[in-house]
Design an enzyme around this catalytic site. Structure first.
Site, PDB file in Angstrom:
ATOM      1  N   GLY A 222      -4.756   1.030   6.184  1.00  0.00           N
ATOM      2  CA  GLY A 222      -4.015  -0.238   6.067  1.00  0.00           C
ATOM      3  C   GLY A 222      -4.787  -1.328   6.602  1.00  0.00           C
ATOM      4  O   GLY A 222      -4.744  -2.620   5.980  1.00  0.00           O
ATOM      5  N   ASP A 223      -5.268  -1.127   7.957  1.00  0.00           N
ATOM      6  CA  ASP A 223      -5.993  -2.339   8.636  1.00  0.00           C
ATOM      7  C   ASP A 223      -7.262  -2.707   7.441  1.00  0.00           C
ATOM      8  O   ASP A 223      -7.481  -3.903   7.619  1.00  0.00           O
ATOM      9  CB  ASP A 223      -6.537  -1.870  10.041  1.00  0.00           C
ATOM     10  CG  ASP A 223      -5.288  -1.468  10.833  1.00  0.00           C
ATOM     11  OD1 ASP A 223      -4.094  -1.749  10.586  1.00  0.00           O
ATOM     12  OD2 ASP A 223      -5.550  -0.820  11.910  1.00  0.00           O
TER      13      ASP A 223
ATOM     14  N   SER B 247       0.738  -1.126   0.095  1.00  0.00           N
ATOM     15  CA  SER B 247       0.022  -0.227  -0.080  1.00  0.00           C
ATOM     16  C   SER B 247       0.703   1.322   0.138  1.00  0.00           C
ATOM     17  O   SER B 247       1.980   1.148   0.622  1.00  0.00           O
ATOM     18  CB  SER B 247      -0.964   0.246   1.344  1.00  0.00           C
ATOM     19  OG  SER B 247      -0.169   0.290   2.426  1.00  0.00           O
ATOM     20  N   MET B 248       0.518   2.279  -0.970  1.00  0.00           N
ATOM     21  CA  MET B 248       1.126   3.393  -0.804  1.00  0.00           C
ATOM     22  C   MET B 248       0.343   4.900  -0.505  1.00  0.00           C
ATOM     23  O   MET B 248       0.467   5.573  -1.073  1.00  0.00           O
ATOM     24  CB  MET B 248       1.601   3.520  -2.494  1.00  0.00           C
ATOM     25  CG  MET B 248       2.482   2.404  -2.882  1.00  0.00           C
ATOM     26  SD  MET B 248       2.992   2.436  -4.641  1.00  0.00           S
ATOM     27  CE  MET B 248       1.258   2.594  -5.513  1.00  0.00           C
TER      28      MET B 248
ATOM     29  N   ASP C 297      -1.200   7.350  -2.883  1.00  0.00           N
ATOM     30  CA  ASP C 297      -0.829   6.856  -4.285  1.00  0.00           C
ATOM     31  C   ASP C 297      -1.456   5.606  -4.728  1.00  0.00           C
ATOM     32  O   ASP C 297      -1.032   5.043  -5.732  1.00  0.00           O
ATOM     33  CB  ASP C 297       0.811   6.994  -4.391  1.00  0.00           C
ATOM     34  CG  ASP C 297       1.307   8.304  -4.189  1.00  0.00           C
ATOM     35  OD1 ASP C 297       0.618   9.288  -4.622  1.00  0.00           O
ATOM     36  OD2 ASP C 297       2.361   8.609  -3.579  1.00  0.00           O
TER      37      ASP C 297
HETATM   38  N1  LIG Z   1      -5.814   9.840   1.101  1.00  0.00           N
HETATM   39  C1  LIG Z   1      -6.350   8.710   0.633  1.00  0.00           C
HETATM   40  N2  LIG Z   1      -7.231   8.634  -0.402  1.00  0.00           N
HETATM   41  C2  LIG Z   1      -7.726   7.361  -1.082  1.00  0.00           C
HETATM   42  N3  LIG Z   1      -7.350   6.305  -0.501  1.00  0.00           N
HETATM   43  C3  LIG Z   1      -6.197   6.169   0.513  1.00  0.00           C
HETATM   44  C4  LIG Z   1      -5.819   7.464   1.172  1.00  0.00           C
HETATM   45  N4  LIG Z   1      -4.802   6.947   1.989  1.00  0.00           N
HETATM   46  C5  LIG Z   1      -4.755   5.619   2.083  1.00  0.00           C
HETATM   47  N5  LIG Z   1      -5.656   5.236   1.143  1.00  0.00           N
HETATM   48  C6  LIG Z   1      -6.253   3.876   0.842  1.00  0.00           C
HETATM   49  O1  LIG Z   1      -5.626   2.843   2.001  1.00  0.00           O
HETATM   50  C7  LIG Z   1      -4.626   2.114   1.602  1.00  0.00           C
HETATM   51  C8  LIG Z   1      -3.806   1.714   3.027  1.00  0.00           C
HETATM   52  O2  LIG Z   1      -3.209   3.062   2.987  1.00  0.00           O
HETATM   53  P1  LIG Z   1      -1.658   3.239   3.647  1.00  0.00           P
HETATM   54  O3  LIG Z   1      -0.703   2.724   2.796  1.00  0.00           O
HETATM   55  O4  LIG Z   1      -1.616   4.603   4.215  1.00  0.00           O
HETATM   56  O5  LIG Z   1      -1.717   2.166   5.081  1.00  0.00           O
HETATM   57  P2  LIG Z   1      -0.707   1.928   6.292  1.00  0.00           P
HETATM   58  O6  LIG Z   1       0.175   2.840   6.096  1.00  0.00           O
HETATM   59  O7  LIG Z   1      -0.345   0.488   6.458  1.00  0.00           O
HETATM   60  O8  LIG Z   1      -1.784   2.550   7.184  1.00  0.00           O
HETATM   61  P3  LIG Z   1      -2.073   2.104   8.615  1.00  0.00           P
HETATM   62  O9  LIG Z   1      -0.988   1.048   8.994  1.00  0.00           O
HETATM   63  O10 LIG Z   1      -1.878   3.350   9.439  1.00  0.00           O
HETATM   64  O11 LIG Z   1      -3.620   1.515   8.795  1.00  0.00           O
HETATM   65  C9  LIG Z   1      -3.937   2.531   0.261  1.00  0.00           C
HETATM   66  O12 LIG Z   1      -3.310   1.680  -0.381  1.00  0.00           O
HETATM   67  C10 LIG Z   1      -5.231   3.266  -0.364  1.00  0.00           C
HETATM   68  O13 LIG Z   1      -5.766   2.342  -1.159  1.00  0.00           O
HETATM   69 MG   LIG Z   2      -0.119  -0.489   8.560  1.00  0.00          MG
END
Ligand SMILES: Nc1ncnc2c1ncn2[C@@H]1O[C@H](COP(=O)(O)OP(=O)(O)OP(=O)(O)O)[C@@H](O)[C@H]1O
Ligand SMILES: [Mg+2]
Length: 309
Positions: free
Chosen positions: A252-253, A221-222, A225
Site C-alpha cells: 500500500g505504501d 487497493s484490494m 485483487d
Molecule cells: N499478492 C499480490 N500480488 C500482486 N500485487 C499485489 C499483491 N498484494 C498487493 N498487491 C498490490 O499492492 C496494492 C496495495 O496492496 P493492499 O491493498 O494490500 O495495500 P494496503 O492494505 O494498504 O497495504 P499496507 O498498508 O500494508 O502497505 C494492490 O492494489 C496491488 O496492486
Molecule cells: Mg495501507
C-alpha cells in the site's frame, strides 16, 4: 516538491531464528535494520523511482539519529522535529518454519506544542507546487484531527494533500477534502459503516461518491485483487499483476509513493494507474518494505492491463 509526514517512525528490525520459542533462549542468526514508518517508506520508494521528497515528522533519541543516518545514506532529504524519548524499534522475528512474531514499541508521546511546531514547519515548506503525503497512524498525545488540520493549512498555501490513514483519522481528515486518497478495501468498507465485503462495482460507486465531494483522485487497493481508481473523468479497474509474492507488507505504501510521484510529474491518469500497479506489485516481490528497482517497475508497467469503466 513532495513532503512525506511520518508522525511515528520506527527502526524496523528483522531478525531470523531457527524455530522461535517463547519463554526460552532464542539465538539470532541474522539481523537487518531499516528506517520505517509509512511516510518514510513512501520517501524510500519515491527515491527508488528517481524522484525526490522531503521526509518530516518526529524523531527522538539515538534511534531517531539512526533513522537520520539511514536517510542521509540514501540521499533522502529530511527535516524532523526532535522530541524527548526514543523513536521506536519494531522487531519482526522470522523463523525457518515460516512463523512471524512481532514486537512493536509505542514510541514517544508528543505534546500539543510539538504538534504545533510540526504543522508550522510543514507550512513554511509548502507552496502551490507542494504535495504533502499524510500516511499512517499517529503517536500518543497527537489529536485525531491532526491530518485535517495539516490539510487545511496546506490548502491555504495552495498545496495538495495525499491521505493514507484509517479509522477516525481518515474520517476526520476527509472533512478537509484531501486531493488524493488511497484507502484499502477494508478501510473504505469500515468508513462506510459496512461489515461485509463489497463488490468491485460497489467499491467504485463509493469511490465516485468521494470524488463528488471534491477529492481529485480516489485509489482503492484490494490486495491481490488489484485496485480501482476514480477521478473526475475516469473510472478504472485494474487486476493485480501476477507476481511471486514475497512480502505484501508495504504494498500500500508503494502505491501511495506511485500516486505521489505521478502527481509530482503531472502524469496522465492511465500512466498513473500503470505506475501504481507496477510499483505496488514490484514491492510485494521484495523483502519486507524494500522498494522495487526502476528496471523491474518499467518491466511490470508494460504488463499492466486496465479496464476503463
Ligand atoms: N499478492 C499480490 N500480488 C500482486 N500485487 C499485489 C499483491 N498484494 C498487493 N498487491 C498490490 O499492492 C496494492 C496495495 O496492496 P493492499 O491493498 O494490500 O495495500 P494496503 O492494505 O494498504 O497495504 P499496507 O498498508 O500494508 O502497505 C494492490 O492494489 C496491488 O496492486
Ligand atoms: Mg495501507
Amino acid at each position: 516538491m513532495i513532503i512525506t509526514v511520518t508522525m511515528n517512525p520506527a527502526i524496523d528490525k528483522t531478525v531470523e531464528v531457527d524455530k522461535f520459542q517463547p519463554y526460552a533462549l532464542n539465538r539470532i542468526r541474522r539481523i537487518e535494520y531499516d528506517a520505517g514508518g509509512k511516510g518514510i517508506n513512501v520517501s524510500k520508494t519515491i527515491h527508488a523511482l528517481g524522484g525526490e521528497s522531503l521526509a518530516m515528522g518526529f524523531l527522538g533519541g539515538n534511534t531517531g539519529m539512526t533513522i537520520e543516518n539511514v536517510l542521509n545514506a540514501r540521499n533522502i532529504r529530511h527535516d524532523f522535529i526532535y522530541v524527548d524519548g526514543d523513536t521506536r524499534t519494531n522487531t519482526k522475528i522470522f523463523d525457518c518454519v515460516g512463523g512471524v512474531t512481532e514486537l512493536n514499541e509505542p514510541g514517544p508521546a508528543i505534546t500539543d506544542n510539538q504538534t504545533e511546531a510540526l504543522i508550522q514547519k510543514i507550512r513554511t515548506y509548502t507552496d502551490n507546487e507542494t504535495l504533502v503525503v499524510l500516511a499512517g497512524s499517529v503517536p500518543g498525545g497527537v489529536r485525531k484531527t491532526v491530518y485535517a488540520e495539516i490539510a487545511e493549512c496546506v490548502h491555504k498555501k495552495g498545496g495538495k494533500v495525499l491521505l493514507d490513514a484509517d479509522g477516525e483519522l481518515f474520517r476526520l481528515a476527509l472533512k478537509a477534502v484531501p486531493d488524493i486518497i488511497k484507502p484499502n478495501q477494508t478501510e473504505l468498507e469500515e468508513y462506510a459503516g459496512l461489515d461485509h465485503k463489497l463488490s468491485v462495482a460497489e467499491l467504485m460507486e463509493l469511490a465516485e461518491s468521494l470524488c463528488q465531494k471534491g477529492i481529485q483522485t480516489v485509489a482503492v487497493s484490494m490486495g491481490k485483487d488489484g485496485a480501482v481508481f476514480a477521478g473526475e473523468n475516469y473510472k478504472i479497474n485494474c487486476p493485480a499483476l501476477p507476481v511471486k509474492a514475497h512480502s505484501t507488507v508495504g504494498a500500500g505504501d508503494a502505491m501511495v509513493a506511485a500516486l505521489a510521484y505521478a502527481h509530482d510529474r503531472k502524469l496522465q491518469e492511465k500512466e498513473m494507474v500503470r505506475l501504481c500497479m507496477a510499483v505496488s506489485a514490484g514491492a510485494v516481490t521484495t523483502v519486507g518494505t524494500k522498494p522495487p528497482d526502476r528496471v523491474l517497475v518499467e518491466q511490470l508497467m508494460s504488463e499492466v492491463r486496465m479496464q476503463m469503466l
